[in-house]
Design a protein around this motif. Structure first.
Motif, PDB file in Angstrom:
ATOM      1  N   LYS A  59       0.780  -1.386   0.140  1.00 54.57           N
ATOM      2  CA  LYS A  59       0.064  -0.251   0.784  1.00 54.57           C
ATOM      3  C   LYS A  59       0.810   0.963   0.128  1.00 54.57           C
ATOM      4  CE  LYS A  59      -0.637  -0.124   4.866  1.00 54.57           C
ATOM      5  NZ  LYS A  59      -1.689  -0.337   6.170  1.00 54.57           N
ATOM      6  N   TYR A  60       2.130   1.145   0.630  1.00 55.84           N
ATOM      7  CA  TYR A  60       3.050   1.627  -0.224  1.00 55.84           C
ATOM      8  C   TYR A  60       3.741   2.713  -1.305  1.00 55.84           C
ATOM      9  CZ  TYR A  60       1.739   1.988   5.134  1.00 55.84           C
ATOM     10  OH  TYR A  60       0.886   2.292   6.313  1.00 55.84           O
ATOM     11  N   GLY A  61       3.389   1.394  -2.073  1.00 58.66           N
ATOM     12  CA  GLY A  61       4.125   1.066  -3.183  1.00 58.66           C
ATOM     13  C   GLY A  61       4.175   2.778  -3.896  1.00 58.66           C
ATOM     14  N   SER A  62       5.956   2.810  -4.429  1.00 59.28           N
ATOM     15  CA  SER A  62       5.546   3.378  -6.037  1.00 59.28           C
ATOM     16  C   SER A  62       6.035   2.839  -7.002  1.00 59.28           C
ATOM     17  CB  SER A  62       6.336   4.957  -5.236  1.00 59.28           C
ATOM     18  OG  SER A  62       6.499   5.780  -6.388  1.00 59.28           O
ATOM     19  N   CYS A  63       7.196   4.066  -7.669  1.00 59.28           N
ATOM     20  CA  CYS A  63       7.897   3.401  -9.369  1.00 59.28           C
ATOM     21  C   CYS A  63       9.179   2.687  -8.236  1.00 59.28           C
ATOM     22  CB  CYS A  63       7.774   4.559  -9.962  1.00 59.28           C
ATOM     23  SG  CYS A  63       8.009   6.390  -9.575  1.00 59.28           S
ATOM     24  N   HIS A  64      10.024   3.628  -7.794  1.00 59.66           N
ATOM     25  CA  HIS A  64      11.266   3.371  -7.156  1.00 59.66           C
ATOM     26  C   HIS A  64      11.292   2.879  -5.372  1.00 59.66           C
ATOM     27  CE1 HIS A  64      11.559   7.716  -7.446  1.00 59.66           C
ATOM     28  NE2 HIS A  64      11.782   7.322  -6.330  1.00 59.66           N
ATOM     29  N   THR A  65      12.866   2.109  -5.271  1.00 54.46           N
ATOM     30  CA  THR A  65      12.830   1.914  -3.747  1.00 54.46           C
ATOM     31  C   THR A  65      13.787   2.015  -3.860  1.00 54.46           C
ATOM     32  OG1 THR A  65      11.273   0.124  -3.941  1.00 54.46           O
ATOM     33  CG2 THR A  65      12.621  -0.201  -1.969  1.00 54.46           C
ATOM     34  N   GLY A  66      14.500   2.476  -2.081  1.00 55.41           N
ATOM     35  CA  GLY A  66      15.387   2.910  -2.242  1.00 55.41           C
ATOM     36  C   GLY A  66      15.863   2.387  -0.624  1.00 55.41           C
TER      37      GLY A  66
ATOM     38  N   ALA B 248      11.319   2.225  12.660  1.00 55.67           N
ATOM     39  CA  ALA B 248      10.853   2.402  11.356  1.00 55.67           C
ATOM     40  C   ALA B 248      11.461   1.801  10.422  1.00 55.67           C
ATOM     41  CB  ALA B 248      10.217   4.243  10.889  1.00 55.67           C
ATOM     42  N   ILE B 249      10.720   1.066   9.463  1.00 58.99           N
ATOM     43  CA  ILE B 249      10.803   0.518   8.304  1.00 58.99           C
ATOM     44  C   ILE B 249      11.675   1.454   7.368  1.00 58.99           C
ATOM     45  CG2 ILE B 249      10.178  -0.895   6.209  1.00 58.99           C
ATOM     46  CD1 ILE B 249       8.074  -2.094   7.683  1.00 58.99           C
ATOM     47  N   GLY B 250      10.618   2.973   7.532  1.00 60.24           N
ATOM     48  CA  GLY B 250      11.384   3.823   6.408  1.00 60.24           C
ATOM     49  C   GLY B 250      10.568   5.041   6.005  1.00 60.24           C
ATOM     50  N   LEU B 251      10.656   5.633   4.741  1.00 64.53           N
ATOM     51  CA  LEU B 251       9.516   6.322   4.676  1.00 64.53           C
ATOM     52  C   LEU B 251       9.134   6.112   3.050  1.00 64.53           C
ATOM     53  CD1 LEU B 251      12.150   9.763   5.089  1.00 64.53           C
ATOM     54  CD2 LEU B 251       9.888   9.008   6.498  1.00 64.53           C
ATOM     55  N   SER B 252       7.614   6.762   2.654  1.00 59.66           N
ATOM     56  CA  SER B 252       6.946   6.702   1.488  1.00 59.66           C
ATOM     57  C   SER B 252       6.466   7.464   1.129  1.00 59.66           C
ATOM     58  CB  SER B 252       6.271   5.286   1.814  1.00 59.66           C
ATOM     59  OG  SER B 252       5.416   4.838   0.563  1.00 59.66           O
ATOM     60  N   VAL B 253       6.116   8.328  -0.153  1.00 58.05           N
ATOM     61  CA  VAL B 253       5.910   9.511  -1.152  1.00 58.05           C
ATOM     62  C   VAL B 253       4.476   8.126  -1.884  1.00 58.05           C
ATOM     63  CG1 VAL B 253       5.200  10.628  -2.442  1.00 58.05           C
ATOM     64  CG2 VAL B 253       7.249  10.809  -0.946  1.00 58.05           C
TER      65      VAL B 253
ATOM     66  N   LYS C 114       0.928  21.678  -9.501  1.00 54.21           N
ATOM     67  CA  LYS C 114       1.916  20.807  -7.745  1.00 54.21           C
ATOM     68  C   LYS C 114       0.465  20.175  -6.669  1.00 54.21           C
ATOM     69  CE  LYS C 114       5.883  23.187  -6.862  1.00 54.21           C
ATOM     70  NZ  LYS C 114       6.457  24.401  -6.753  1.00 54.21           N
ATOM     71  N   ASP C 115      -0.156  18.709  -6.882  1.00 53.77           N
ATOM     72  CA  ASP C 115      -0.736  18.050  -6.312  1.00 53.77           C
ATOM     73  C   ASP C 115      -0.518  18.539  -4.654  1.00 53.77           C
ATOM     74  OD1 ASP C 115      -2.488  17.922  -8.198  1.00 53.77           O
ATOM     75  OD2 ASP C 115      -1.529  15.989  -8.434  1.00 53.77           O
ATOM     76  N   PRO C 116      -1.130  18.004  -3.734  1.00 54.40           N
ATOM     77  CA  PRO C 116      -1.034  17.599  -2.382  1.00 54.40           C
ATOM     78  C   PRO C 116      -0.834  16.102  -1.873  1.00 54.40           C
ATOM     79  CG  PRO C 116      -3.150  18.527  -2.267  1.00 54.40           C
ATOM     80  CD  PRO C 116      -2.379  18.142  -4.312  1.00 54.40           C
ATOM     81  N   TYR C 117      -0.023  15.933  -0.572  1.00 53.51           N
ATOM     82  CA  TYR C 117       0.740  14.935  -1.310  1.00 53.51           C
ATOM     83  C   TYR C 117       1.527  14.752   0.623  1.00 53.51           C
ATOM     84  CZ  TYR C 117       5.780  15.675  -2.484  1.00 53.51           C
ATOM     85  OH  TYR C 117       7.335  16.274  -2.125  1.00 53.51           O
ATOM     86  N   ASP C 118       1.742  13.652   1.467  1.00 49.84           N
ATOM     87  CA  ASP C 118       2.334  13.409   2.549  1.00 49.84           C
ATOM     88  C   ASP C 118       3.637  12.372   2.318  1.00 49.84           C
ATOM     89  OD1 ASP C 118       0.436  14.377   3.819  1.00 49.84           O
ATOM     90  OD2 ASP C 118      -0.964  12.824   3.973  1.00 49.84           O
ATOM     91  N   VAL C 119       4.588  12.522   2.745  1.00 52.74           N
ATOM     92  CA  VAL C 119       5.069  11.535   3.030  1.00 52.74           C
ATOM     93  C   VAL C 119       5.380  10.708   3.999  1.00 52.74           C
ATOM     94  CG1 VAL C 119       7.804  11.349   3.755  1.00 52.74           C
ATOM     95  CG2 VAL C 119       6.969  12.822   2.276  1.00 52.74           C
ATOM     96  N   VAL C 120       4.876   9.017   4.265  1.00 51.70           N
ATOM     97  CA  VAL C 120       4.367   8.675   5.285  1.00 51.70           C
ATOM     98  C   VAL C 120       5.779   7.415   6.273  1.00 51.70           C
ATOM     99  CG1 VAL C 120       3.346   6.371   5.819  1.00 51.70           C
ATOM    100  CG2 VAL C 120       2.486   8.393   3.501  1.00 51.70           C
ATOM    101  N   LEU C 121       5.463   8.442   7.606  1.00 53.86           N
ATOM    102  CA  LEU C 121       6.596   7.296   8.303  1.00 53.86           C
ATOM    103  C   LEU C 121       6.075   6.047   8.213  1.00 53.86           C
ATOM    104  CD1 LEU C 121       9.450   6.819   9.909  1.00 53.86           C
ATOM    105  CD2 LEU C 121       8.216   7.364  11.457  1.00 53.86           C
TER     106      LEU C 121
ATOM    107  N   LEU D 169       5.894   2.083   9.799  1.00 52.70           N
ATOM    108  CA  LEU D 169       6.122   1.884  11.399  1.00 52.70           C
ATOM    109  C   LEU D 169       6.791   0.265  10.563  1.00 52.70           C
ATOM    110  CD1 LEU D 169       4.165   3.911  13.695  1.00 52.70           C
ATOM    111  CD2 LEU D 169       6.647   4.536  13.214  1.00 52.70           C
ATOM    112  N   PRO D 170       7.622   0.021  11.718  1.00 51.19           N
ATOM    113  CA  PRO D 170       7.788  -1.709  11.816  1.00 51.19           C
ATOM    114  C   PRO D 170       6.312  -2.756  11.552  1.00 51.19           C
ATOM    115  CG  PRO D 170       8.957  -0.505  13.861  1.00 51.19           C
ATOM    116  CD  PRO D 170       7.527   0.296  13.327  1.00 51.19           C
ATOM    117  N   ASP D 171       5.510  -2.076  12.062  1.00 52.48           N
ATOM    118  CA  ASP D 171       4.660  -2.454  12.406  1.00 52.48           C
ATOM    119  C   ASP D 171       3.174  -2.385  10.822  1.00 52.48           C
ATOM    120  OD1 ASP D 171       2.294  -0.583  12.300  1.00 52.48           O
ATOM    121  OD2 ASP D 171       1.575  -0.669  14.469  1.00 52.48           O
ATOM    122  N   GLY D 172       3.235  -2.196   9.761  1.00 53.60           N
ATOM    123  CA  GLY D 172       3.578  -1.793   8.334  1.00 53.60           C
ATOM    124  C   GLY D 172       2.355  -0.906   8.842  1.00 53.60           C
ATOM    125  N   SER D 173       2.116  -0.004   9.960  1.00 55.10           N
ATOM    126  CA  SER D 173       1.524   1.091   9.856  1.00 55.10           C
ATOM    127  C   SER D 173       2.006   2.614   9.605  1.00 55.10           C
ATOM    128  CB  SER D 173       0.278   1.275  11.282  1.00 55.10           C
ATOM    129  OG  SER D 173       1.342   1.427  12.250  1.00 55.10           O
ATOM    130  N   GLY D 174       1.287   3.393   8.944  1.00 56.79           N
ATOM    131  CA  GLY D 174       1.634   5.033   8.648  1.00 56.79           C
ATOM    132  C   GLY D 174       1.819   5.806   9.622  1.00 56.79           C
TER     133      GLY D 174
END
Length: 158
Positions: free
Chosen positions: A78-85, A111-116, A135-142, A144-149
Motif C-alpha cells: 500500500k506504500y508502493g511507488s515506482c522506485h525503492t531505495g 521504522a521501516i522507512g519513508l514513503s510517498v 503541484k498536487d498535495p501529498y504526504d511523506v509517510v513514516l 512503522l515496524p508493524d506496517g502502519s504509517g
C-alpha cells in the motif's frame, strides 16, 4: 627583516586559510550511499535520482525494477511507488524529499522507512516542465515496524 617575519608567519597564515575547510569537514556528516532499485526506462525515477545527487547524496542504481526488493525489505504494497531505495537501514519508497531523508537519518526513529505512495505531481522527480506549475498535495509517510504509517511531513496542503 620584514621578509623574514613574513616567512615565519607563512605556515600560520596557511593554517588559517584551511581552518574553514577543516571545520566544515568535521561538522558535515557524511551520508551513507543510497541504493535505488528502479525500472531502467522510467524518466521520473531518473529525475529523482538526479535531484538527490544535486543535494549531495551518493546514489547507486539498479535497473532491475523494484517490486521484489520492496517485498524483500518488508514494505507493505500500500506504500508502493515506482522506485525503492535503501539508506542507513531505512527503506525510501517513491518520490521522497531529500530534506525528509536527512531528517530520518538524523532522528533515527524505529521504522521501516519513508514513503510517498503513488507518483504525486510536484514531488521531486515529478516536477518537470511537462507538468507545468501543477503541484498536487501529498504526504511523506513514516512506515512503522508493524506496517502502519503516520504522516511525517505534508507538502502543498493549506
Amino acid at each position: 627583516m620584514q621578509r623574514r617575519s613574513l616567512l615565519r608567519a607563512s605556515p600560520a597564515l596557511a593554517a588559517l586559510t584551511l581552518l574553514p575547510t577543516l571545520v566544515t569537514a568535521q561538522t558535515t556528516p557524511t551520508l551513507p550511499v543510497l541504493q535505488v532499485w528502479k525500472d531502467p526506462n522510467c524518466g521520473c525515477c531518473n529525475d529523482w535520482v538526479e535531484y538527490l545527487k544535486r543535494d549531495g547524496f551518493q546514489v547507486q542504481t539498479f535497473d532491475t525494477g523494484n517490486t521484489a526488493v520492496r517485498k524483500r525489505l518488508g514494505l507493505p504494497d500500500k506504500y508502493g511507488s515506482c522506485h525503492t531505495g535503501l539508506i542507513g537501514g531505512y527503506v525510501i519508497e517513491g518520490h521522497v524529499n531529500a530534506r525528509e531523508i536527512r531528517r530520518l537519518l538524523a532522528e533515527k526513529p524505529k521504522a521501516i522507512g519513508l514513503s510517498v505512495p503513488g507518483m504525486p505531481v510536484g514531488s521531486p522527480g515529478m516536477d518537470g516542465p511537462e507538468y507545468g506549475s501543477r503541484k498536487d498535495p501529498y504526504d511523506v509517510v513514516l512506515v512503522l515496524p508493524d506496517g502502519s504509517g503516520r504522516v511525517y511531513q505534508s507538502y502543498f496542503r493549506s
